[in-house]
Design an enzyme around this catalytic site. Structure first.
Site, short mmCIF file in Angstrom:
data_model
loop_
_atom_site.label_atom_id
_atom_site.label_comp_id
_atom_site.label_asym_id
_atom_site.label_seq_id
_atom_site.Cartn_x
_atom_site.Cartn_y
_atom_site.Cartn_z
N GLU A 230 0.89 -1.18 0.00
CA GLU A 230 0.00 0.00 0.00
C GLU A 230 0.92 1.22 0.00
O GLU A 230 1.51 1.55 1.02
CB GLU A 230 -0.90 -0.02 1.25
CG GLU A 230 -1.72 -1.30 1.42
CD GLU A 230 -2.77 -1.47 0.34
OE1 GLU A 230 -3.10 -0.50 -0.37
OE2 GLU A 230 -3.26 -2.62 0.18
N CYS A 264 -1.72 9.49 2.12
CA CYS A 264 -1.41 8.82 0.84
C CYS A 264 -2.45 9.17 -0.21
O CYS A 264 -2.14 9.43 -1.37
CB CYS A 264 -1.36 7.32 1.04
SG CYS A 264 -2.85 6.64 1.82
N LYS A 432 -0.65 1.15 -10.67
CA LYS A 432 0.70 1.62 -11.01
C LYS A 432 1.61 1.66 -9.77
O LYS A 432 1.61 0.71 -8.98
CB LYS A 432 0.61 3.00 -11.68
CG LYS A 432 -0.26 3.00 -12.95
CD LYS A 432 -0.02 4.23 -13.80
CE LYS A 432 -0.78 5.43 -13.34
NZ LYS A 432 -0.61 6.61 -14.17
P1 NAD Z 1 8.75 4.91 4.28
O1 NAD Z 1 8.65 4.03 3.08
O2 NAD Z 1 9.95 5.75 4.45
O3 NAD Z 1 8.63 4.05 5.63
C1 NAD Z 1 7.55 3.19 5.91
C2 NAD Z 1 7.99 2.08 6.83
O4 NAD Z 1 8.97 1.28 6.16
C3 NAD Z 1 8.65 2.57 8.12
O5 NAD Z 1 8.27 1.72 9.17
C4 NAD Z 1 10.13 2.41 7.81
O6 NAD Z 1 10.93 2.24 8.95
C5 NAD Z 1 10.13 1.16 6.96
N1 NAD Z 1 11.28 1.00 6.05
C6 NAD Z 1 11.97 2.00 5.44
N2 NAD Z 1 12.93 1.46 4.65
C7 NAD Z 1 12.83 0.11 4.79
C8 NAD Z 1 13.55 -0.99 4.23
N3 NAD Z 1 14.57 -0.81 3.39
N4 NAD Z 1 13.17 -2.24 4.59
C9 NAD Z 1 12.13 -2.45 5.43
N5 NAD Z 1 11.43 -1.44 6.00
C10 NAD Z 1 11.78 -0.18 5.68
O7 NAD Z 1 7.42 5.80 4.27
P2 NAD Z 1 7.03 6.96 5.29
O8 NAD Z 1 7.74 8.22 4.95
O9 NAD Z 1 7.12 6.45 6.67
O10 NAD Z 1 5.48 7.13 4.99
C11 NAD Z 1 4.96 7.98 4.04
C12 NAD Z 1 4.61 7.21 2.77
O11 NAD Z 1 3.66 6.21 3.06
C13 NAD Z 1 3.97 8.10 1.72
O12 NAD Z 1 4.50 7.77 0.47
C14 NAD Z 1 2.50 7.72 1.80
O13 NAD Z 1 1.79 8.00 0.62
C15 NAD Z 1 2.59 6.26 2.11
N6 NAD Z 1 1.35 5.76 2.71
C16 NAD Z 1 0.58 4.90 1.97
C17 NAD Z 1 -0.64 4.44 2.47
C18 NAD Z 1 -1.52 3.53 1.67
O14 NAD Z 1 -2.40 2.90 2.27
N7 NAD Z 1 -1.36 3.43 0.36
C19 NAD Z 1 -1.04 4.83 3.76
C20 NAD Z 1 -0.22 5.67 4.49
C21 NAD Z 1 0.98 6.14 3.97
#
Ligand code: NAD
Length: 457
Positions: A230, A264, A432
């Site tokens: 997601e 998001c 996408k």
């Molecule tokens: P991020 O991808 O930086 O981090 C998300 C999570 O992944 C965190 O817990 C982080 O520690 C972990 N993470 C980071 N790198 C990793 C790796 N290499 N391996 C495993 N885990 C890793 O995202 P963010 O800045 O925390 O959140 C914002 C993003 O999330 C935005 O792009 C937003 O659109 C998206 N988002 C999507 C939804 C959805 O349902 N589609 C909902 C909420 C937020």
């Protein structure tokens, strides 16, 4: 022991507390325990699993106020929003607990004479659930609870931006006395998450940025396990000339500026018919002039801070790129004077061009680029001019036209003349770069399972 420090982005990054970062040994031990618990948790069946989880809902109700305040302190969200988020979560929680058995019910795909083909939704095993910070309780709820109901054991990692929420969730989960290994949590940033997904797991259930999601999907591919992703979005809102501008300004405002623009599924590009472009921009400008920005703990505040300094700096870079390439700042465009922390004024940009970062990238903050269009085809083309495909909105009194356009926009969900398709029974997810798979509702629960066919002859 390495520490994860929690800070308050709305109070000049004042330290709130800390947790210990999980070590490799701890991560591996939690995965091993989760593996040992899979068979018994699966065998328990959905109704008994829900019985185990039911008291979590009571805990949630009891601790709602405390959860809301912690959300506000760790991420800078206005307290009124933190509270209403939890009322929203309440509906999801109840749906998961009440409808889980129905969502996961066996289905008959074929029946003739005595022959019956039964589809059984079996758990996958261990789910590594990794989430971001923008809905600190919701992100946990949407990822962890359906997985447990579906019969997967869970090793959970919350975001490094809200470790104290992780701690609170651990306290709440401890009161359930789940069998050892069914649920555990690890703490840390990307490195800790990487160790988890490289361990002996069966599903990566991830919510976060598209960049991280793609990396994790590659890992899932190499391991040949499932990944539910997601991810980010850059939703367009297309506004035709026949709308009543006054009636949609509130929806457009909320669609972009809720949670300080860190959603998001927020409206991130506004595409407006040329004939009403000037009038709509003027109304939005007036709306933004009224926004109360400041201490998110105060009930009157409408816009708090961003989650972190890094997010503020990323946003400033995107706006400055737009301005350098000729965008006009109609409102905002800077940090507010007198507020210390990750604050940014609600911002409206016109004269937006496609090479600008605010058009091409996901903008996770209170900035709205507005662009005019002349024909329906041009509106569709602009709406689809993005690597993302999470959601979209179309506004027109001509419902046939709005539906025609909705059908041509490449997104997981298109709102027609409204701003909110969020319902626990309605699947959510993107096209996408916005994701793979769905969460919520029957498709979301079935996503957490593998289908076994039992064909009775
Ligand atoms: P991020 O991808 O930086 O981090 C998300 C999570 O992944 C965190 O817990 C982080 O520690 C972990 N993470 C980071 N790198 C990793 C790796 N290499 N391996 C495993 N885990 C890793 O995202 P963010 O800045 O925390 O959140 C914002 C993003 O999330 C935005 O792009 C937003 O659109 C998206 N988002 C999507 C939804 C959805 O349902 N589609 C909902 C909420 C937020």
């Amino acid at each position: 022991m390495k520490k994860l420090i929690s800070t308050n982005p709305a109070k000049n990054y004042e330290v709130l507390g800390s947790v210990d970062v999980s070590t490799s040994k701890e991560i591996n031990s939690k995965i091993t325990k989760a593996r040992s618990a899979t068979a018994a948790w699966k065998a328990l069946g959905v109704v008994k699993r829900i019985e185990f989880l039911q008291p979590l809902y009571q805990q949630f109700l009891k601790r709602k106020k405390e959860i809301a305040l912690l959300v506000t302190r760790e991420i800078g969200k206005p307290i009124t929003e933190s509270k209403s988020d939890l009322d929203w979560d309440d509906g999801y929680f109840q749906d998961f607990l009440e409808q889980g058995p129905t969502y996961l019910e066996d289905e008959i795909s074929y029946q003739k004479d005595k022959k019956v083909h039964r589809l059984v939704y079996e758990p996958l095993g261990i789910a590594a659930v990794i989430v971001p910070w923008n809905y600190p309780f919701g992100n946990f709820l949407w990822g962890v609870v359906p997985n447990l109901i579906a019969g997967n054991t869970v090793v959970f990692k919350h975001s490094e931006e809200c470790p104290l929420m992780g701690k609170l969730i651990d306290e709440m989960m401890d009161t359930l006395h789940l069998p050892e290994g069914v649920f555990s949590q690890i703490y840390g940033g990307g490195k800790v998450g990487e160790q988890l997904v490289n361990g002996d797991i069966d599903l990566i259930w991830f919510t976060g940025s598209t960049g991280t999601g793609k990396k994790l999907y590659e890992i899932a591919g190499k391991k040949f396990i499932k990944g539910v992703m997601e991810l980010g979005g850059s939703n367009p809102a297309v506004v035709f000339e026949d709308v009543n501008i006054d009636t949609i300004i509130g929806t457009l405002y909320t669609g972009r500026f809720m949670n300080c623009g860190q959603v998001c599924d927020a409206t991130k590009r506004l595409i407006v018919h040329k004939s009403i472009y000037g009038a709509l921009v003027k109304k939005l400008e007036e709306r933004l002039a009224d926004v109360k920005i400041g201490d998110p703990e105060s009930e009157g505040t409408q816009l708090g801070s961003l989650v972190a300094k890094r997010q503020l700096e990323l946003l400033e870079g995107q706006v400055s790129d737009a301005v350098t390439r000729g965008a006009r700042i109609v409102s905002g465009g800077s940090r507010p004077v007198g507020l210390r922390g990750a604050y940014y004024l609600p911002t409206l940009l016109t004269n937006v061009k496609r090479p600008m970062r605010v058009w091409k990238e996901e903008v996770f903050g209170p900035v709205l680029p507005v662009i005019p269009f002349q024909t329906e085809e041009e509106a569709i083309e602009l709406a689809n001019d993005t690597p993302y495909g999470l959601g979209a909105q179309v506004f027109s009194k001509d419902v046939d036209r709005a539906l025609r356009v909705a059908n041509k926009i490449n997104a997981g969900c298109v709102d027609v003349n409204e701003g909110n398709h969020w319902q626990p029974c309605t699947p959510f997810g993107g096209f996408k770069g916005s994701g793979k798979g769905r969460e919520h509702g029957k498709p979301g629960f079935q996503e957490l399972c593998q289908i076994k066919v039992i064909a009775l002859g």
